[in-house]
Design a protein around this motif. Structure first.
Motif, PDB file in Angstrom:
ATOM      1  N   UNK A   1       0.847  -1.401  -0.145  1.00 19.61           N
ATOM      2  CA  UNK A   1       0.061  -0.050   0.028  1.00 19.61           C
ATOM      3  C   UNK A   1       0.911   1.104  -0.096  1.00 19.61           C
ATOM      4  N   UNK A   2       0.729   2.137  -0.899  1.00 19.47           N
ATOM      5  CA  UNK A   2       1.720   3.265  -1.091  1.00 19.47           C
ATOM      6  C   UNK A   2       0.678   4.598  -1.497  1.00 19.47           C
ATOM      7  N   UNK A   3       1.165   5.687  -1.471  1.00 19.53           N
ATOM      8  CA  UNK A   3       0.648   6.987  -1.900  1.00 19.53           C
ATOM      9  C   UNK A   3      -0.723   7.105  -1.502  1.00 19.53           C
TER      10      UNK A   3
ATOM     11  N   UNK B   1      -3.088  13.834   4.472  1.00 20.18           N
ATOM     12  CA  UNK B   1      -3.908  14.915   5.348  1.00 20.18           C
ATOM     13  C   UNK B   1      -4.989  14.232   5.777  1.00 20.18           C
ATOM     14  N   UNK B   2      -5.569  13.160   5.608  1.00 21.66           N
ATOM     15  CA  UNK B   2      -6.560  12.511   6.444  1.00 21.66           C
ATOM     16  C   UNK B   2      -6.209  11.531   7.491  1.00 21.66           C
ATOM     17  N   UNK B   3      -4.924  11.094   7.643  1.00 22.59           N
ATOM     18  CA  UNK B   3      -4.529  10.143   8.500  1.00 22.59           C
ATOM     19  C   UNK B   3      -3.547  10.436   9.886  1.00 22.59           C
ATOM     20  N   UNK B   4      -3.842  11.870  10.155  1.00 25.96           N
ATOM     21  CA  UNK B   4      -3.286  12.147  11.422  1.00 25.96           C
ATOM     22  C   UNK B   4      -3.885  12.286  12.610  1.00 25.96           C
TER      23      UNK B   4
ATOM     24  N   UNK C   1       7.092   6.251   7.403  1.00 29.54           N
ATOM     25  CA  UNK C   1       7.398   4.821   7.291  1.00 29.54           C
ATOM     26  C   UNK C   1       6.807   3.889   8.594  1.00 29.54           C
ATOM     27  N   UNK C   2       7.040   4.742   9.675  1.00 29.14           N
ATOM     28  CA  UNK C   2       6.635   4.111  10.951  1.00 29.14           C
ATOM     29  C   UNK C   2       5.119   3.981  11.079  1.00 29.14           C
ATOM     30  N   UNK C   3       4.569   4.938  10.605  1.00 28.62           N
ATOM     31  CA  UNK C   3       3.059   4.928  10.346  1.00 28.62           C
ATOM     32  C   UNK C   3       2.340   3.558   9.550  1.00 28.62           C
ATOM     33  N   UNK C   4       3.078   3.466   8.416  1.00 18.38           N
ATOM     34  CA  UNK C   4       2.582   2.370   7.487  1.00 18.38           C
ATOM     35  C   UNK C   4       3.019   1.143   8.133  1.00 18.38           C
ATOM     36  N   UNK C   5       4.156   1.009   9.003  1.00 19.26           N
ATOM     37  CA  UNK C   5       4.303  -0.248   9.392  1.00 19.26           C
ATOM     38  C   UNK C   5       3.325  -0.636  10.789  1.00 19.26           C
TER      39      UNK C   5
ATOM     40  N   UNK D   1       0.253   0.370  11.156  1.00 15.53           N
ATOM     41  CA  UNK D   1      -1.259   0.432  10.505  1.00 15.53           C
ATOM     42  C   UNK D   1      -1.456  -0.430   9.362  1.00 15.53           C
ATOM     43  N   UNK D   2      -0.474  -0.395   8.463  1.00  9.09           N
ATOM     44  CA  UNK D   2      -0.951  -1.221   7.103  1.00  9.09           C
ATOM     45  C   UNK D   2       0.499  -1.913   6.422  1.00  9.09           C
ATOM     46  N   UNK D   3       1.310  -2.714   7.273  1.00  6.04           N
ATOM     47  CA  UNK D   3       2.460  -3.235   6.859  1.00  6.04           C
ATOM     48  C   UNK D   3       2.338  -4.176   5.404  1.00  6.04           C
ATOM     49  N   UNK D   4       1.565  -5.067   5.522  1.00  4.88           N
ATOM     50  CA  UNK D   4       1.371  -5.998   4.424  1.00  4.88           C
ATOM     51  C   UNK D   4       2.717  -6.483   4.057  1.00  4.88           C
ATOM     52  N   UNK D   5       3.233  -6.382   3.107  1.00  4.81           N
ATOM     53  CA  UNK D   5       4.685  -6.850   2.602  1.00  4.81           C
ATOM     54  C   UNK D   5       5.542  -5.665   2.552  1.00  4.81           C
ATOM     55  N   UNK D   6       5.572  -4.579   3.319  1.00  2.43           N
ATOM     56  CA  UNK D   6       6.561  -3.794   3.140  1.00  2.43           C
ATOM     57  C   UNK D   6       7.883  -4.096   3.927  1.00  2.43           C
ATOM     58  N   UNK D   7       8.779  -3.518   3.806  1.00  7.28           N
ATOM     59  CA  UNK D   7      10.335  -3.650   4.113  1.00  7.28           C
ATOM     60  C   UNK D   7      10.751  -2.418   4.780  1.00  7.28           C
ATOM     61  N   UNK D   8      10.947  -2.348   6.114  1.00  7.60           N
ATOM     62  CA  UNK D   8      11.702  -1.237   6.714  1.00  7.60           C
ATOM     63  C   UNK D   8      13.280  -1.495   7.031  1.00  7.60           C
ATOM     64  N   UNK D   9      13.983  -0.798   6.073  1.00  9.56           N
ATOM     65  CA  UNK D   9      15.372  -1.143   6.166  1.00  9.56           C
ATOM     66  C   UNK D   9      16.308  -0.823   7.278  1.00  9.56           C
ATOM     67  N   UNK D  10      17.032  -1.476   7.854  1.00  5.29           N
ATOM     68  CA  UNK D  10      17.768  -0.921   9.286  1.00  5.29           C
ATOM     69  C   UNK D  10      19.116  -0.327   8.818  1.00  5.29           C
ATOM     70  N   UNK D  11      18.682   1.047   8.327  1.00  5.37           N
ATOM     71  CA  UNK D  11      19.445   2.051   8.342  1.00  5.37           C
ATOM     72  C   UNK D  11      18.551   3.355   7.797  1.00  5.37           C
TER      73      UNK D  11
END
Length: 413
Positions: free
Chosen positions: A50-52, A56-59, A83-87, A89-99
């Motif tokens: 999930x992206x884009x 303005x509606x999510x805070x 990035x933290x918000x997506x993780x 609330x809607x992580x699905x198959x996202x990847x958060x890189x350790x850097x």
């Protein structure tokens, strides 16, 4: 580079939150899953992204409220918070890189023209309406399209990196971004310079004029690609191209480890969305010859966005190095997948974002996802589902969370 102690403290605490998530074992597991999928593992489950988002509606919870005052690091703060918000609330198959990646100070002159436009209706939205004013009216105007000029501010780059190392010392690895990516969908840019209506009229009245515009803007883009090659500043460590994760053993085998900073080791994306409402012959004449010239410089190409492409896939196959093709809500899914059968090309499906806007029918969402996955399985095609271009969730952020849950349930089915 001067930065206040308050900004430093905010960024350090945010960095700690970020690294708690980025250091989880699941991040490497998901990266490996993406590498296997991008090798066209058609026997793998569909991948979900999930992206884009309509930020303005999510805070509602204040998670996205920016607190840093320094203009450059405020942008970094925004990247970390979203990035933290997506993780969460809607992580699905996202990847958060350790850097934490700090971009180089690169300037691209663009095409030497200014976009002139009028904003229509509400302005405080994610996707407001715009009317573009024609600035390319004559043959003489075509010469106003200038070659891209790309420069790197080495001193500013060093200052950014040095300051970032100081801020996150002992908290997070900091890496310097390798450079820039290229958007080869130059019809999008011409649409902003001319207006879509004017282009449609010129397809009938002045086709030679449009070819002149495309010749000039294509040459200008290639000039930029070549300069970035000379400077070795193509971004080979960015992990997405047009919202799709691009980890592969050959190009991006690990976090922050790309294949090289020249175009032949990188991805780019192209599209010609305005031709969705024209005959395939228009795409063949006005898009394919030019995108072919640009795409050949890159290792891999993601092609398409909101375009309808199922009725012109034979033309898309002529584009060099295509690895992923967008199946938008305007494409017919079965003929799209059938034409990919036996090819090492990924079906990048875009579920209709309207399902998240007016009303939220879970059964309809599930049926739509299941239909796409079953069609891909029928023809042995690897499929990713990217829910994107979300203009509104009707101020109900939980819809995004629920969509992600439904999609993952169906993908695991």
């Amino acid at each position: 580079m001067e930065i206040s102690q308050n900004d430093i403290q905010i960024l350090r605490e945010l960095g700690k939150e970020y690294m708690e998530v980025a250091s989880l074992p699941v991040q490497r597991e998901k990266m490996t899953l993406w590498k296997n999928f991008n090798a066209c593992g058609s026997n793998m489950r569909p991948m979900i992204i999930i992206d884009q988002l309509p930020w303005n509606e999510l805070n509602d919870t204040g998670e996205l409220t920016l607190k840093v005052e320094h203009p450059f690091f405020r942008e970094i703060e925004w990247n970390l918070r979203t990035t933290l918000y997506k993780w969460r609330h809607l992580p699905a198959d996202m990847v958060v890189e350790p850097l934490i990646t700090i971009p180089k100070a690169i300037h691209n002159s663009g095409y030497g023209l200014n976009v002139e436009k009028q904003v229509l209706g509400e302005k405080d939205t994610t996707a407001f309406s715009q009317h573009f004013i024609d600035v390319l009216k004559s043959e003489e105007d075509v010469e106003k399209i200038k070659d891209m000029v790309i420069t790197v501010d080495e001193e500013e780059t060093r200052d950014r990196f040095k300051t970032a190392l100081m801020i996150w010392d002992g908290i997070a690895p900091v890496v310097l971004g390798h450079g820039i990516g290229f958007h080869l969908g130059v019809w999008d840019r011409l649409s902003e310079y001319m207006g879509v209506e004017n282009i449609y009229l010129d397809l009938y009245d002045r086709p030679e004029f449009l070819h002149a515009c495309m010749r000039r803007i294509t040459d200008a883009t290639i000039a930029g690609i070549k300069q970035a090659n000379e400077l070795k500043i193509h971004d080979d460590i960015v992990n997405t191209c047009h919202c799709s994760y691009i980890y592969t053993d050959e190009l991006l085998p690990d976090f922050g480890k790309g294949g090289g900073t020249t175009s032949d080791k990188c991805w780019a994306f192209g599209l010609a969305q305005l031709f969705s409402y024209t005959a395939p012959a228009v795409t063949e004449e006005f898009e394919i010859p030019y995108i072919q010239e640009m795409a050949k410089y890159f290792h891999s190409i993601y092609y398409g966005c909101c375009d309808r492409l199922d009725d012109r896939m034979d033309l898309v196959f002529k584009i060099p190095n295509v690895r992923k093709i967008s199946c938008s809500p305007w494409s017919k899914k079965e003929p799209f997948a059938e034409q990919l059968q036996g090819k090492k090309i990924i079906m990048s499906n875009k579920p209709n974002p309207a399902f998240l806007a007016a009303g939220f029918d879970e059964d309809m969402i599930r049926r739509d996802l299941r239909e796409t996955m079953d069609i891909a399985k029928k023809y042995g095609v690897a499929v990713e589902l990217i829910q994107k271009d979300i203009s509104t969730v009707n101020h109900s952020p939980k819809r995004l969370t629920r969509w992600a849950e439904i999609a993952m349930e169906e993908a695991m089915r």
